[in-house]
Design an enzyme around this catalytic site. Sequence first.
Site, mmCIF file in Angstrom:
data_model
loop_
_atom_site.group_PDB
_atom_site.id
_atom_site.type_symbol
_atom_site.label_atom_id
_atom_site.label_comp_id
_atom_site.label_asym_id
_atom_site.label_seq_id
_atom_site.Cartn_x
_atom_site.Cartn_y
_atom_site.Cartn_z
ATOM 1 N N PRO A 2 -4.377 -5.248 15.103
ATOM 2 C CA PRO A 2 -4.332 -5.912 16.404
ATOM 3 C C PRO A 2 -5.724 -6.001 17.015
ATOM 4 C CG PRO A 2 -3.706 -3.640 16.654
ATOM 5 C CD PRO A 2 -3.924 -3.857 15.180
ATOM 6 N N GLU A 3 -5.867 -6.943 17.897
ATOM 7 C CA GLU A 3 -7.099 -7.066 18.663
ATOM 8 C C GLU A 3 -6.972 -6.226 19.935
ATOM 9 O OE1 GLU A 3 -9.564 -9.027 17.464
ATOM 10 O OE2 GLU A 3 -8.374 -9.831 15.823
ATOM 11 N N LYS A 51 -8.383 0.132 20.915
ATOM 12 C CA LYS A 51 -7.068 -0.253 20.412
ATOM 13 C C LYS A 51 -6.056 0.884 20.513
ATOM 14 C CE LYS A 51 -9.212 -3.266 17.068
ATOM 15 N NZ LYS A 51 -9.205 -3.627 15.652
#
Length: 271
Positions: A2-3, A51
Amino acid sequence: MPEGDTVFRAAYRLHAALADKTLVRSDFRIPSLATKDLSGGRIDRVRAAGKHLFVDLTGDGGRALSIHSHLMMDGAWHVYRPGQKWRRPGHRARVVLRTADTEAVGFDLGVLQLTADPAGVVAHLGPDLLGAQWDPAVAAANLAAAPECPLGPALLDQRLLAGIGNIYSNELCFIAGVHPATPVSAAGDLDRLVDIAHRLLTQNALRTVRVTTGDRRRGRELWVYGREHRPCRRCSTIVRRSAITIPPVTTDRVIFYCPSCQPARTVSPSF
Ligand SMILES: [Zn+2]
């Protein structure tokens, strides 16, 4: 992977749903936490750091505790009303947090643990692109301190700056006009690159669609990521897909680039 903006958005939604509420039930579905019961705890806030996602709560006796999670490849947090049908199968749930009016479910979380020291968990991270303490000078200096690392993987290194995943890494290399395999030392103006990264993640933080081109129309949001075999939006050269492997990471980093807009460089460009 994921970003950072995905995690930021998840934390924002969870915070809106859970903050200042009391847990009526916690259900950890991983062996290491199966016996933990946080019911009665009060959720103070939910926040992202790079993150990593933290649910900070005050447990019995006023003890501060944090539920630390990382989405890794496929993880997600969903917010439901009690009794609402889940959008992923129950066997993929790793934790369920219930308040009087909300059910928050963490699915397929790559990391899930309880910690009394959330700051220690993320102490190794570089400046957080979406954090209140964001420091572009430190981020640029951290990158500059890895001169031989290819730019694409360097941008993904959360110890240098935190929040960039593979989509932003590829898009930033395109915007900078730099091939992702170019060493950081030859990648040009790192201050400018870091500022663009910050601007893109901030702009997209609370959007449901991630846009790097400035064009929000469907199919036009990104420059090169996922666009192999299609023409470059800037010069019409066919976008390529390849991979970079850097030790000790054994998994390839997939890269997308335009061979015309992003020629391989060994000397510092002047932009
Ligand atoms: Zn091009």
